[in-house]
Design a protein around this motif. Structure first.
Motif, mmCIF file in Angstrom:
data_model
loop_
_atom_site.group_PDB
_atom_site.id
_atom_site.type_symbol
_atom_site.label_atom_id
_atom_site.label_comp_id
_atom_site.label_asym_id
_atom_site.label_seq_id
_atom_site.Cartn_x
_atom_site.Cartn_y
_atom_site.Cartn_z
ATOM 1 N N ILE A 1 0.810 -0.818 -0.036
ATOM 2 C CA ILE A 1 0.239 0.072 -0.332
ATOM 3 C C ILE A 1 0.915 1.475 -0.236
ATOM 4 O O ILE A 1 1.852 0.875 0.914
ATOM 5 C CB ILE A 1 -0.836 0.050 0.839
ATOM 6 C CG1 ILE A 1 -1.987 -1.161 1.547
ATOM 7 C CG2 ILE A 1 -1.711 0.925 0.769
ATOM 8 C CD1 ILE A 1 -1.673 -1.667 3.346
ATOM 9 N N ASP A 2 0.598 1.994 -0.613
ATOM 10 C CA ASP A 2 1.704 3.450 -0.879
ATOM 11 C C ASP A 2 2.794 3.481 -1.176
ATOM 12 O O ASP A 2 3.827 3.831 -0.463
ATOM 13 C CB ASP A 2 1.026 3.963 0.789
ATOM 14 C CG ASP A 2 -0.339 4.259 0.863
ATOM 15 O OD1 ASP A 2 -1.222 4.786 0.232
ATOM 16 O OD2 ASP A 2 -0.520 4.833 2.440
ATOM 17 N N GLY A 3 3.129 2.277 -1.991
ATOM 18 C CA GLY A 3 4.535 1.977 -2.381
ATOM 19 C C GLY A 3 5.549 1.303 -0.991
ATOM 20 O O GLY A 3 6.546 1.416 -1.219
ATOM 21 N N LYS A 4 4.865 0.910 0.063
ATOM 22 C CA LYS A 4 5.357 0.121 0.935
ATOM 23 C C LYS A 4 4.844 -1.337 1.618
ATOM 24 O O LYS A 4 3.594 -1.345 1.504
ATOM 25 C CB LYS A 4 5.344 0.956 1.830
ATOM 26 C CG LYS A 4 6.602 2.173 2.034
ATOM 27 C CD LYS A 4 6.562 2.689 3.066
ATOM 28 C CE LYS A 4 5.910 4.013 3.703
ATOM 29 N NZ LYS A 4 6.025 5.598 4.434
ATOM 30 N N VAL A 5 5.544 -2.364 2.284
ATOM 31 C CA VAL A 5 4.951 -2.741 2.397
ATOM 32 C C VAL A 5 4.454 -3.226 4.036
ATOM 33 O O VAL A 5 5.736 -2.542 4.794
ATOM 34 C CB VAL A 5 5.824 -4.568 2.600
ATOM 35 C CG1 VAL A 5 5.384 -5.769 2.402
ATOM 36 C CG2 VAL A 5 6.088 -4.472 0.385
ATOM 37 N N HIS A 6 3.293 -3.479 4.563
ATOM 38 C CA HIS A 6 3.185 -3.009 6.070
ATOM 39 C C HIS A 6 2.194 -5.145 6.497
ATOM 40 O O HIS A 6 1.680 -5.220 5.385
ATOM 41 C CB HIS A 6 2.063 -2.319 6.380
ATOM 42 C CG HIS A 6 2.268 -0.828 5.551
ATOM 43 N ND1 HIS A 6 3.069 0.022 6.197
ATOM 44 C CD2 HIS A 6 2.080 -0.460 3.663
ATOM 45 C CE1 HIS A 6 2.572 0.845 5.439
ATOM 46 N NE2 HIS A 6 2.097 1.070 4.382
ATOM 47 N N TRP B 1 -0.186 1.007 -6.929
ATOM 48 C CA TRP B 1 0.119 -0.477 -7.136
ATOM 49 C C TRP B 1 -0.986 -1.562 -5.553
ATOM 50 O O TRP B 1 0.330 -0.577 -4.505
ATOM 51 C CB TRP B 1 1.433 -0.992 -7.317
ATOM 52 C CG TRP B 1 1.455 -0.773 -8.066
ATOM 53 C CD1 TRP B 1 2.860 0.145 -9.171
ATOM 54 C CD2 TRP B 1 1.526 -1.375 -9.633
ATOM 55 N NE1 TRP B 1 2.755 0.377 -10.706
ATOM 56 C CE2 TRP B 1 2.273 -1.017 -11.378
ATOM 57 C CE3 TRP B 1 0.368 -2.173 -10.858
ATOM 58 C CZ2 TRP B 1 2.152 -1.264 -12.168
ATOM 59 C CZ3 TRP B 1 0.170 -2.469 -11.189
ATOM 60 C CH2 TRP B 1 0.981 -1.894 -12.561
ATOM 61 N N HIS B 2 -1.456 -2.464 -5.398
ATOM 62 C CA HIS B 2 -1.355 -2.587 -3.804
ATOM 63 C C HIS B 2 -1.571 -4.412 -5.132
ATOM 64 O O HIS B 2 -1.843 -5.100 -5.955
ATOM 65 C CB HIS B 2 -3.066 -2.552 -3.744
ATOM 66 C CG HIS B 2 -3.979 -2.559 -4.897
ATOM 67 N ND1 HIS B 2 -4.419 -1.395 -5.716
ATOM 68 C CD2 HIS B 2 -5.021 -2.934 -4.830
ATOM 69 C CE1 HIS B 2 -5.366 -1.858 -6.740
ATOM 70 N NE2 HIS B 2 -6.014 -2.652 -5.699
ATOM 71 N N GLN B 3 -1.142 -4.478 -3.119
ATOM 72 C CA GLN B 3 -1.078 -6.362 -3.267
ATOM 73 C C GLN B 3 -1.560 -6.386 -2.194
ATOM 74 O O GLN B 3 -0.242 -5.628 -1.257
ATOM 75 C CB GLN B 3 -0.236 -7.347 -3.923
ATOM 76 C CG GLN B 3 -0.520 -8.557 -3.682
ATOM 77 C CD GLN B 3 0.837 -9.825 -5.442
ATOM 78 O OE1 GLN B 3 2.287 -8.945 -4.836
ATOM 79 N NE2 GLN B 3 0.383 -10.170 -6.109
ATOM 80 N N PHE B 4 -2.211 -8.233 -1.600
ATOM 81 C CA PHE B 4 -2.897 -8.749 0.060
ATOM 82 C C PHE B 4 -2.373 -10.134 0.026
ATOM 83 O O PHE B 4 -2.328 -10.511 -1.476
ATOM 84 C CB PHE B 4 -3.951 -8.662 0.490
ATOM 85 C CG PHE B 4 -4.698 -6.976 0.311
ATOM 86 C CD1 PHE B 4 -4.311 -6.840 1.583
ATOM 87 C CD2 PHE B 4 -5.200 -6.667 -1.160
ATOM 88 C CE1 PHE B 4 -4.646 -5.014 1.942
ATOM 89 C CE2 PHE B 4 -5.822 -5.436 -0.166
ATOM 90 C CZ PHE B 4 -5.833 -5.017 0.332
ATOM 91 N N ARG B 5 -1.445 -9.959 0.962
ATOM 92 C CA ARG B 5 -0.961 -11.857 1.194
ATOM 93 C C ARG B 5 -0.724 -11.770 2.301
ATOM 94 O O ARG B 5 -0.965 -11.173 3.224
ATOM 95 C CB ARG B 5 0.924 -11.635 0.440
ATOM 96 C CG ARG B 5 1.407 -11.654 -1.026
ATOM 97 C CD ARG B 5 2.855 -11.455 -0.985
ATOM 98 N NE ARG B 5 3.291 -13.140 -0.124
ATOM 99 C CZ ARG B 5 5.101 -13.645 -0.272
ATOM 100 N NH1 ARG B 5 5.911 -12.632 0.148
ATOM 101 N NH2 ARG B 5 4.777 -14.353 0.625
#
Ligand code: MN
Length: 146
Positions: free
Chosen positions: A79-84, A99-103
């Motif tokens: 989210i927002d160019g960072k992995v949270h 860009w967004h992706q969920f794991r």
């Protein structure tokens, strides 16, 4: 209208669907449920997605935005160019054209409610150039699946 939860993150009369209709292979172990369809006064859909342990959603961007509430389990999200790291009750806004992706975690599902406009553009997937740029950030390089 009441849409009753029937246990284990399913709801009365709501079918559990494949994540995407297309034959995309750039996601893994994701289900989709449309809890409420758009009405003229609120032209949005409320959906529930669940990513099984070890699974991931599509890495994508689009003009439309998402309001997301993590509802079950935990995992990580680009989210927002960072992995949270994300967990139940976290609230996420995904802005336009990001860009967004969920794991999901390896041992935890990642379920989330997602509000989205009914009238929306199709997601765009990353080109090899996009992936090169994204991978310049090593934490994103380690995270993304495509
Ligand atoms: Mn999206």
């Amino acid at each position: 209208m009441l849409i009753r939860h029937t246990g284990d993150y399913t709801w009365e009369d709501v079918p559990v669907l494949a994540y995407k209709e297309e034959n995309l292979t750039c996601f893994k172990s994701v289900t989709r449920q449309v809890l409420i369809n758009a009405v003229p006064q609120l032209p949005c859909q409320l959906r529930y997605f669940e990513v099984a342990p070890g699974g991931y959603s599509t890495l994508e961007k689009h003009e439309h935005v998402h309001f997301v509430v993590i509802f079950h389990g935990e995992g990580r999200a680009l989210i927002d160019g960072k992995v949270h790291t994300v967990k139940e009750k976290d609230v996420i806004f995904i802005p336009s054209l990001t860009w967004h992706q969920f794991r999901a975690g390896e041992d935890s599902p990642l379920g989330f409610l997602c509000l989205v406009a009914e009238d929306r553009d199709r997601p765009v997937l990353p080109t090899s150039e996009d992936l090169t740029v994204l991978r310049e950030n090593s934490s994103i390089a380690d995270f993304i699946r495509s």
